[in-house]
Design an enzyme around this catalytic site. Structure first.
Site, PDB file in Angstrom:
ATOM      1  N   HIS A   1      -0.968   7.085   9.353  1.00 40.95           N
ATOM      2  CA  HIS A   1      -0.560   6.371   8.146  1.00 40.95           C
ATOM      3  C   HIS A   1       0.592   7.089   7.437  1.00 40.95           C
ATOM      4  O   HIS A   1       0.459   8.247   7.060  1.00 40.95           O
ATOM      5  CB  HIS A   1      -1.733   6.212   7.171  1.00 40.95           C
ATOM      6  CG  HIS A   1      -1.346   5.482   5.932  1.00 40.95           C
ATOM      7  ND1 HIS A   1      -1.270   4.111   5.879  1.00 40.95           N
ATOM      8  CD2 HIS A   1      -0.954   5.914   4.719  1.00 40.95           C
ATOM      9  CE1 HIS A   1      -0.870   3.751   4.671  1.00 40.95           C
ATOM     10  NE2 HIS A   1      -0.665   4.831   3.948  1.00 40.95           N
TER      11      HIS A   1
ATOM     12  N   HIS B   1      -1.651  -3.353   9.276  1.00 36.26           N
ATOM     13  CA  HIS B   1      -2.462  -2.598   8.299  1.00 36.26           C
ATOM     14  C   HIS B   1      -3.858  -2.416   8.874  1.00 36.26           C
ATOM     15  O   HIS B   1      -4.570  -3.393   9.134  1.00 36.26           O
ATOM     16  CB  HIS B   1      -2.500  -3.416   6.997  1.00 36.26           C
ATOM     17  CG  HIS B   1      -3.375  -2.876   5.903  1.00 36.26           C
ATOM     18  ND1 HIS B   1      -3.180  -1.655   5.329  1.00 36.26           N
ATOM     19  CD2 HIS B   1      -4.435  -3.429   5.255  1.00 36.26           C
ATOM     20  CE1 HIS B   1      -4.085  -1.469   4.371  1.00 36.26           C
ATOM     21  NE2 HIS B   1      -4.862  -2.528   4.321  1.00 36.26           N
TER      22      HIS B   1
ATOM     23  N   HIS C   1       2.687   4.452   0.888  1.00 34.31           N
ATOM     24  CA  HIS C   1       3.050   5.059   2.171  1.00 34.31           C
ATOM     25  C   HIS C   1       3.806   6.355   1.915  1.00 34.31           C
ATOM     26  O   HIS C   1       4.883   6.589   2.480  1.00 34.31           O
ATOM     27  CB  HIS C   1       3.879   4.084   3.010  1.00 34.31           C
ATOM     28  CG  HIS C   1       3.029   3.205   3.876  1.00 34.31           C
ATOM     29  ND1 HIS C   1       2.321   2.133   3.375  1.00 34.31           N
ATOM     30  CD2 HIS C   1       2.732   3.242   5.210  1.00 34.31           C
ATOM     31  CE1 HIS C   1       1.651   1.561   4.354  1.00 34.31           C
ATOM     32  NE2 HIS C   1       1.880   2.203   5.475  1.00 34.31           N
TER      33      HIS C   1
ATOM     34  N   GLU D   1       0.848  -1.199   0.000  1.00 30.57           N
ATOM     35  CA  GLU D   1       0.000   0.000   0.000  1.00 30.57           C
ATOM     36  C   GLU D   1       0.880   1.244   0.000  1.00 30.57           C
ATOM     37  O   GLU D   1       1.901   1.281   0.687  1.00 30.57           O
ATOM     38  CB  GLU D   1      -0.859  -0.023   1.270  1.00 30.57           C
ATOM     39  CG  GLU D   1      -1.895   1.074   1.334  1.00 30.57           C
ATOM     40  CD  GLU D   1      -2.575   1.122   2.698  1.00 30.57           C
ATOM     41  OE1 GLU D   1      -1.895   0.943   3.730  1.00 30.57           O
ATOM     42  OE2 GLU D   1      -3.803   1.319   2.716  1.00 30.57           O
TER      43      GLU D   1
ATOM     44  N   ASP E   1       3.643  -1.919   5.823  1.00 31.56           N
ATOM     45  CA  ASP E   1       2.716  -2.672   6.677  1.00 31.56           C
ATOM     46  C   ASP E   1       3.082  -4.150   6.776  1.00 31.56           C
ATOM     47  O   ASP E   1       2.563  -4.860   7.653  1.00 31.56           O
ATOM     48  CB  ASP E   1       1.282  -2.537   6.153  1.00 31.56           C
ATOM     49  CG  ASP E   1       0.748  -1.130   6.329  1.00 31.56           C
ATOM     50  OD1 ASP E   1       1.424  -0.303   6.958  1.00 31.56           O
ATOM     51  OD2 ASP E   1      -0.350  -0.855   5.834  1.00 31.56           O
TER      52      ASP E   1
ATOM     53  N   GLU F   1      -6.807  -1.680   7.842  1.00 34.92           N
ATOM     54  CA  GLU F   1      -7.957  -2.298   7.194  1.00 34.92           C
ATOM     55  C   GLU F   1      -8.006  -3.815   7.393  1.00 34.92           C
ATOM     56  O   GLU F   1      -9.017  -4.448   7.079  1.00 34.92           O
ATOM     57  CB  GLU F   1      -7.958  -1.969   5.697  1.00 34.92           C
ATOM     58  CG  GLU F   1      -8.247  -0.511   5.384  1.00 34.92           C
ATOM     59  CD  GLU F   1      -6.998   0.364   5.378  1.00 34.92           C
ATOM     60  OE1 GLU F   1      -5.977  -0.013   6.024  1.00 34.92           O
ATOM     61  OE2 GLU F   1      -7.041   1.415   4.734  1.00 34.92           O
TER      62      GLU F   1
ATOM     63  N   GLU G   1       5.274   5.342  11.703  1.00 40.27           N
ATOM     64  CA  GLU G   1       5.698   4.334  10.730  1.00 40.27           C
ATOM     65  C   GLU G   1       7.049   4.686  10.114  1.00 40.27           C
ATOM     66  O   GLU G   1       7.907   3.824   9.924  1.00 40.27           O
ATOM     67  CB  GLU G   1       4.637   4.177   9.633  1.00 40.27           C
ATOM     68  CG  GLU G   1       3.368   3.495  10.129  1.00 40.27           C
ATOM     69  CD  GLU G   1       2.422   3.105   9.006  1.00 40.27           C
ATOM     70  OE1 GLU G   1       1.804   2.023   9.120  1.00 40.27           O
ATOM     71  OE2 GLU G   1       2.278   3.869   8.025  1.00 40.27           O
TER      72      GLU G   1
END
Lengths: 263, 263, 263, 263, 263, 263
Positions: B176, B119, B35, B33, B44, B121, B181
């Site tokens: 995010h 992650h 980033h 995904e 993730d 989701e 992160e």
């Protein structure tokens, strides 16, 4: 950031420009499956990943994250699910994963995709996955998308087999965890092979049917279907060379008429 | 063969003996995904994998192969599927993968499993996957199986947040691709971060609903939901330390009464 | 026939003309789940239905039949499936219901749909349902369809929280069956609340992970995650007022550019 | 709290004690489907719900929340999906909902369940749902669970039909939105019926096959398959009386040997 | 090669030209289900196949391979799954088979398809299958495809029933394995009927509901729902004549406006 | 009634007694797929059915109805879906059918089942079907059930291949619609073969990968992958003899220790 052909090691703008330039995308599909007492269980993931990386560097491609779990292991091709450690997916689950990744790549504009397989049992559900992706897209709306699917072992040159097996080739159907896979692992990840732990209890002599609800006693207890003797890193490089060259040639041939951007 | 905590780098007899000894098994679940412009797309997956490895070394556990594709990216938590490169799975596919791996581990006798998520989701479909695994096993036949599920960011100590954000914490819901992160990636895989490429276009100010069929203009164009400024490898180690210690403690607490073998 | 905003209380010609005029359609999604010893199990259905009716009267909308069964109840957000009476759906089933209803509305020409949620565990599978509906329709053929999704509690104004909790707010994550839900039920359906039966055994102090295959002893035995003390119908009206006003404003904002007919 | 037979209007301890006492649980399954220009679209939900409530009061049962969306409407039985407003589910979705609710009831110890249907097209997928629930439970582990399934119109006494249709009965297959349903709605929810809006364009004369990909011109434009003339609240009560009495008798007969607790 | 109307007995170029000429395609859907002590279990497959062949010869059509397994047998319509030998499919499986075959026919250009049913329980999932096929194709892209669906017994003329049952007709709902089916089998496959083995233990007197989790004692032990007495090959031909003539007429009527090629 | 080994041509009491006596049950799985310009499309169904009948007569077995539609045809093994007339199922549908039939047989007490395949593409989804059946039954509750799965061509003796192909064998992978299948069809159903219509445009020379989204020009236009020249009914009997004898021997070997009743 680093020079890489790994799709997931790039930031999104880099992926966007590479896809826009027509980069072929490789999707390695592997397994987590016993490969004898002498070798790690990630062989079916390591090999197609490494091959895809080598080819991607040659053709300006990208390698999407390897699917590390494969379709259900079967006794005659991988020892079967009775071996400790083998973790697999139902065919429906495996097909769904491959389908979803293909749909994602198509959504981002990728039109040249290579599904590169390292696990025998993946063949059929990977085909189904590709069909399901085209079903979902609509055959008439796929807009130039071409997906190639292949098994790395099919690209080994016959001459190389002859050099490797001067006393006769037991056949690809018994190569699970045997000389071919072991040699390539010795070339790529020697720390994951311990030839001293190999047991010489093959080759398997299978009956011409499969049994369910009963064991398959023909599977050698080690999980090696033919033999490991004779495996070497040098032979592994012979094999990798064959496969990489054949795959580069295949890509040039198949995708030539499908050029987008400068590539 | 090598000293490793990676499940798939072992040969099957080693896995068998480790499971028999009661080793906790970690299943990292990740994503591919966007980033931000400054960071690779595998964040993730990298983070829960690295954390699982550190914890596994502490508690004698094994880390199963990371699931590299996550549940559908959403604008308010990951930028959404419109960003190039994000490859995801439907919820049903994602749940099926996790369910199948859990069923495989249970089949091999594992009774202590930790599903470690990177992650946002993935949370809900991972829960569903665990429920589906218990449905398939039968609640009354699960025979001591315990599955823990957690998100690594939930184990960060409040004090660490205060040290990291002396000017105020934008909140985990905007983290995010942001400082937390980015810092952990700088600590673990600095070659996958290029702070010079970071764009300062956040933080996002989301409306309190989601739109489908229309864009989410509140998502910063960079894909970073709050900010990257202030990220550092040192802070990354603070965070990893918190998470690893808390997870080691959680495992000791939750699995103490579930001992099998000598451990 | 009666003046009503309930979709299913109209005859079909009335629905046809309302959709043709651009009426927003509300789809309340609820649950049948324990809400403490003092309150009925239909709270998660009653609240979004009542809110949708109030808003629909304001904006000329219609309220489709409430989905009365929600996604699997979880201990940390709803007490979990161990409580007697909680009836829930798998995520796949729940998503399929919402998807099918959305597809039906789209088939009839509705282009402004609001999925209004009353049950925490519904969030993710409702998102999946909306994505699945767009997948089925085809993103490029959706022809102006916009679906908003929201949780009623997210529309409460911060100031109202301050007024309600002068001694500090335990946080929305513990509000299951607690002051906020109880107050709104007292405002809307007081006969379904019996404050005398409330037990003061909270608030829950959850660990930062979830366990499966083992109980969650942190869930208060009553099923109330924080507290009921202080709940009142008056406060319920404060909350409903906030939510209704915010939702009316959201609809005006989001659907303004999507006008069809005279509305 | 109120005296009620509605499952979801009780608090969980009340449900627990009622199930422990052996209360039969009714699950009404309905639809949101056109019922002519003169009647609301919720007829198929209102009727089985009202009947279940009356019977539950007689036999000490509970009525679970009505499933408000039914299986796909068909032209010859409900006018079909072309009518504005009809919202339905695929067969798989509908069956999944009923299955999940049945599994939930079984999990809580319910052993006497009545699936009471108000929509012709639900018959077959409701049967499938019950079969799927037993499949999931295991036929040999169902432990006394009995599920009855029925359509309310099958319990009307032949003599009542004769009284209602002195000039001859068009047959149950044409009763959609016609005298029987209209009369019961007049008895139960007169505000949802407007006989003045009824159009006399029936009865339908169907061919003995179904067409897909082409319209069914035999469906009267009003959506009423036979006629509304002669409908009255009084006749509605005759019908409800028949059905309630027959269902009470059926329950006494079928569940007599399955007594648990004092009931 | 032989003169045949059987789709699968042709070589592919013959099928191609027949479809291009507008040949209607018949898809018989059957079952493998008990049909009394006196008759084979393939009745529900034999009858629609034979009828389809007769009609295909009349209208220039082709008969696709009969689906030999039907949807789950139910006690009140086929004796139920408790009878030895009955092999059936879940509704989802049955619908998927019919859907896939329809999609294949559409892919090859067929636009006139007749789904001809011989098993009561197939009705609803066959309808669902047709709906699913149109869903997959897209209603707006079906390009003239028309699918008719019917049950052979619905085409029997009322006068024939009167001739066959001078003492009164027990009703189609009890005809399973009874005079009508037995007579047609005597006409078509007399070697599969042994009237001497028939047992006279009917007719069934069913209650007006169904039970699951408990037996249906009303089913006669023989599996014949009404009676076999009076069955004869001659009567079978009466019935076949009715059905064939009515189906020929239906096809002429329904497909007239959909002509392609010379037919 | 007739002497038969066809399961569906028996009445239910006969099936019951045959299963109780331990009769092996054969399930032939076929396809409806192009087999060249010279041969019918039902080859893959005719061959395993005929073989199963011959073997069943030898071992006292029964042959369940052949599944006439197979898994998706692929270019390299069957010409692919582009050939007119080929009707196939998705892998999930095909697996579901086989699974459901196996579950039905198990429900009736069958413990010795042979899944006999005639279509290459069926191999993998038939394996999955068997695995799914055991998943549904529960490995520990399968109670002696043994399922054998095999492809008829694997039972041909090597010596017979030598006799048939004195000039060299093109290999089983090119045998689609070629000498082996044609010979057996000439032996069994000569009216379905027209050698005069055969076109000599093979053998195929395939690349070592598959393409999706693009044609496979290597498939000979006739659909015959190698050649038909040399096919004869006599050779067909050689092949059938080999297969029948080998299958009889396999059954005696595998089922010997699983005797039930007198057989």
């Amino acid at each position: 950031m680093i020079e890489t052909v790994l799709f997931a090691e790039l930031a999104w703008p880099q992926v966007a420009s590479r896809i826009a330039a027509g980069a072929p995308i490789f999707l390695p599909i592997g397994a987590t499956e016993q490969h004898g007492r002498h070798m790690a269980m990630n062989v079916d993931a390591v090999l197609p990943t490494a091959i895809a990386e080598r080819v991607a560097r040659r053709v300006g491609g990208l390698v999407a994250p390897t699917i590390p779990y494969g379709n259900r292991s079967q006794p005659k091709t991988g020892g079967g699910r009775a071996f400790p450690g083998t973790l697999d997916l139902t065919a429906a689950t495996f097909s769904a994963v491959v389908r979803d990744v293909l749909l994602g790549l198509f959504r981002h504009g990728a039109q040249r995709i290579v599904v590169l397989n390292g696990h025998y049992e993946n063949i059929s559900p990977a085909i189904e996955a590709i069909e399901l992706a085209f079903d979902a897209i609509g055959r008439d709306r796929a807009d130039g998308l071409i997906v190639l699917r292949l098994d790395h072992w099919d690209l080994i040159a016959p001459g190389t087999i002859d050099r490797m097996f001067p006393d006769g080739y037991p056949g690809i159907e018994l190569e699970h965890a045997s000389v071919i896979e072991t040699s390539m692992m010795l070339a790529l990840r020697p720390e994951l092979v311990d030839l001293a732990a190999a047991v010489d209890d093959g080759p398997a002599e299978f009956v011409r049917w499969e049994r369910y609800g009963a064991p398959t006693p023909e599977v050698p207890a080690s999980g090696v279907l033919s033999m490991t003797k004779g495996a070497s890193a040098e032979k592994g490089e012979w094999l990798l060379h064959d496969i990489v060259e054949a795959l580069v040639a295949a890509i040039e041939r198949e995708f030539a008429s499908n050029q987008r951007g400068p590539a």
